[in-house]
Design an enzyme around this catalytic site. Structure first.
Site, short mmCIF file in Angstrom:
data_model
loop_
_atom_site.label_atom_id
_atom_site.label_comp_id
_atom_site.label_asym_id
_atom_site.label_seq_id
_atom_site.Cartn_x
_atom_site.Cartn_y
_atom_site.Cartn_z
N ASP A 1 0.82 -1.22 0.00
CA ASP A 1 0.00 0.00 0.00
C ASP A 1 0.85 1.27 0.00
O ASP A 1 1.99 1.27 0.48
CB ASP A 1 -0.92 0.01 1.23
CG ASP A 1 -0.13 0.02 2.52
OD1 ASP A 1 -0.34 0.90 3.36
OD2 ASP A 1 0.76 -0.84 2.66
N GLU A 2 0.27 2.34 -0.54
CA GLU A 2 0.82 3.70 -0.43
C GLU A 2 2.30 3.78 -0.78
O GLU A 2 3.09 4.42 -0.09
CB GLU A 2 0.58 4.24 0.99
CG GLU A 2 -0.90 4.34 1.32
CD GLU A 2 -1.18 4.88 2.71
OE1 GLU A 2 -2.09 5.70 2.84
OE2 GLU A 2 -0.48 4.46 3.65
#
Ligand code: IFG
Length: 516
Positions: free
Chosen positions: A329-330
């Site tokens: 993620d991210e």
């Protein structure tokens, strides 16, 4: 005269207590809501003479009989010996046994029959017995959760409960990276999620602020990377022995632990520990803030993949469960053309270790391995892409499931980047219809993540997780046709005494008619 008034007093107490006992089995508030409950006349009474019997001389059933007895003895003060079936059958028995008679029950379902002279708990697998035991606990008066002897009538109205889950994957995630939580807190969280028939504990073990699992080949991950936490306080980590202790504690409650090592982003703790993991060969500074998306492993360097193979190799060897969570993620500072081959390589490593890949929904941008799961948290189109690539989806929509979201603007803990999440919002959603392109057969189940940027103690965790976690547990277990907020909020309100006796620091939401 004295004797007469004493007897009269006891009779009055008995009548009062009888009046308080629930009149019918279906009148008892259970979470999760069972698939079917049939009430019949009469009631079962647990007495000092009751025993718990188990069939087939099965040692796992003996262990489950002991588990049940240990939960009933403190408040009742009864001996509740656990004996193999065949010992003399007396009135007031609780018997547990395995039978493959009812295929619909699956691996986790059970049949609980309450008659006036006995309680029979039958399941196809021990996990079903365990789930039936959690229901049985909720059928007794809430005072059954007391740790000292109570003068209660331990009665259950007669009837039958036939029950099994809607989704196989019913999870809670605990972020132990932003703030570190001692093993005792993790065990308590396991006990609490087990009460509501959750069967997955996802541990977020690494992030920018902390590395929390010992890796013998890379010791500075914990000695350096595990030394601090958000706010700059002393961090901490689990030795591999302690991690195995968590695994075993969870397994005894039929909970599978899923370890997550987030990458390529959310990796500052590792980058601060080993200069060679950085593209410029310079270690970063330890980070104790709460920003996200600023870090990345160096996807260009071969040592990065040796590091990942070592890390997941050691974790896989002490993780009996089938899953490894690779995060993903991210990764805002990892170019997409680097991110995709990186995630493909990491999946190769995980699959070579004989494990299934789970990742946050962004990993759907890579070419997903068979039997992978994408965890939907923010971008529905990523999750839909994952479905198109053959993945199953773990539904964790932040708008409904993120337990670190503030209840409202007055909540002192938590964040609100995904909006405020009151108890109704965590209940009023249906995984099978939430996202166009994701239907029931694409869904492995649900999971409630709890991120700990703002949470320091177990009390903080409980305040944010309870009562919203109960709603997500209900969604994971119940049949979808029983979704009904007006019915659920009363059922939840009736759990108040039980939550208090379990010493859970729950948020007393004004939306709930909390029972007196
Ligand atoms: N998003 C980040 C988490 C955490 C969270 C806080 C995911 C998958 C915001 N990533 O959720 O690390 O910071 O609500």
């Amino acid at each position: 005269m004295l004797k007469f008034s004493l007897i009269a007093g006891l009779v009055m107490l008995q009548i009062t207590l009888m009046a308080l006992a629930p009149t019918s089995l279906s009148g008892i508030s259970l979470i999760p809501k069972p698939v079917s409950i049939t009430s019949t006349d009469g009631h079962f009474s647990l007495t000092s003479k009751s025993i718990i019997s188990y069939s087939n001389q099965d040692k796992e059933l003996k262990r489950l009989g002991d588990f049940l007895a240990e939960r009933l003895r403190p408040a009742t003060g009864f001996a509740l010996t656990v004996q193999p079936t065949g010992s003399k059958q007396i009135v007031g028995n609780i018997s547990i046994s395995l039978s493959s008679g009812d295929p619909l029950l699956g691996d986790e379902g059970y049949l609980l029959t309450i008659k006036s002279d006995r309680v029979n708990l039958i399941a196809r697998k021990p996990a079903g017995i365990f789930n039936g035991i959690q229901t049985l606990r909720q059928l007794f008066p809430a005072k059954i959760e007391c740790t000292t002897k109570q003068s209660d009538l331990w009665q259950i109205p007669a009837g039958e409960i036939r029950d099994f889950p809607e989704y196989a994957y019913r999870g809670a995630m605990l972020d132990v990276a932003r703030h570190f939580f001692q093993i005792e807190d993790v065990k308590r969280y396991i006990d609490l999620i087990a009460l509501y028939k959750m069967n997955i504990l996802h541990l977020h073990l690494s992030d920018d602020q902390g590395w929390r699992i010992e890796i013998k080949k890379w010791p500075k991950l914990t000695s350096v990377g595990g030394s601090l936490q958000v706010g700059g306080g002393k961090g901490g980590f689990y030795t591999q022995e302690q991690y195995k202790e968590i695994i075993n504690y969870a397994a005894a409650r039929f909970i599978v632990v899923i370890p997550e090592i987030d990458m390529p982003g959310h990796t500052n703790a590792a980058l601060a520990s080993y200069p060679e993991l950085n593209c410029n060969d310079q270690a970063t500074a330890l980070y104790t803030g709460t920003e996200v998306g600023f870090s990345s492993l160096c996807t260009k360097k071969p040592i990065t993949y040796q590091f990942i193979a070592d890390v997941f190799g050691e974790i896989a060897s002490i993780t009996p469960g089938p899953y490894l969570h690779i995060g993903g993620d991210e990764s805002h500072v990892t170019k997409l053309e680097d991110y995709i081959p990186f995630v493909n390589m990491v999946q190769e490593i995980v699959v070579k270790l004989g494990k299934q890949v789970i990742g946050w929904d962004e990993i759907a941008l890579s070419s997903l391995k068979p039997n992978s799961f994408v965890q939907y948290w923010a971008e529905a189109e990523n999750a839909v892409l994952g479905v198109r690539k053959g993945a199953k989806v773990i539904m964790s929509p932040a708008d409904n499931c993120y337990l670190d979201m503030q209840y409202d603007s007055t909540t002192t803990l938590g964040l609100h980047w995904s909006g405020f999440v009151e108890v109704d919002k965590s209940y009023n959603w249906d995984p099978a219809t939430l996202v166009k392109g994701i239907s029931k057969e694409n869904i492995a189940g649900v999971e409630a993540p709890l991120w700990t940027e703002t949470m320091v103690t177990m009390s903080d965790i409980e305040y944010m997780a309870f009562p919203r976690l109960l709603g997500i547990a209900d969604i994971g277990w119940r049949s979808p046709s029983s979704a009904n907020w007006n019915e659920y909020k009363i059922r939840l309100g009736n759990q108040k005494e039980r939550l208090k006796l379990l010493k859970i620091n729950f948020y007393p939401s004004k939306q709930i008619p909390w029972a007196d």
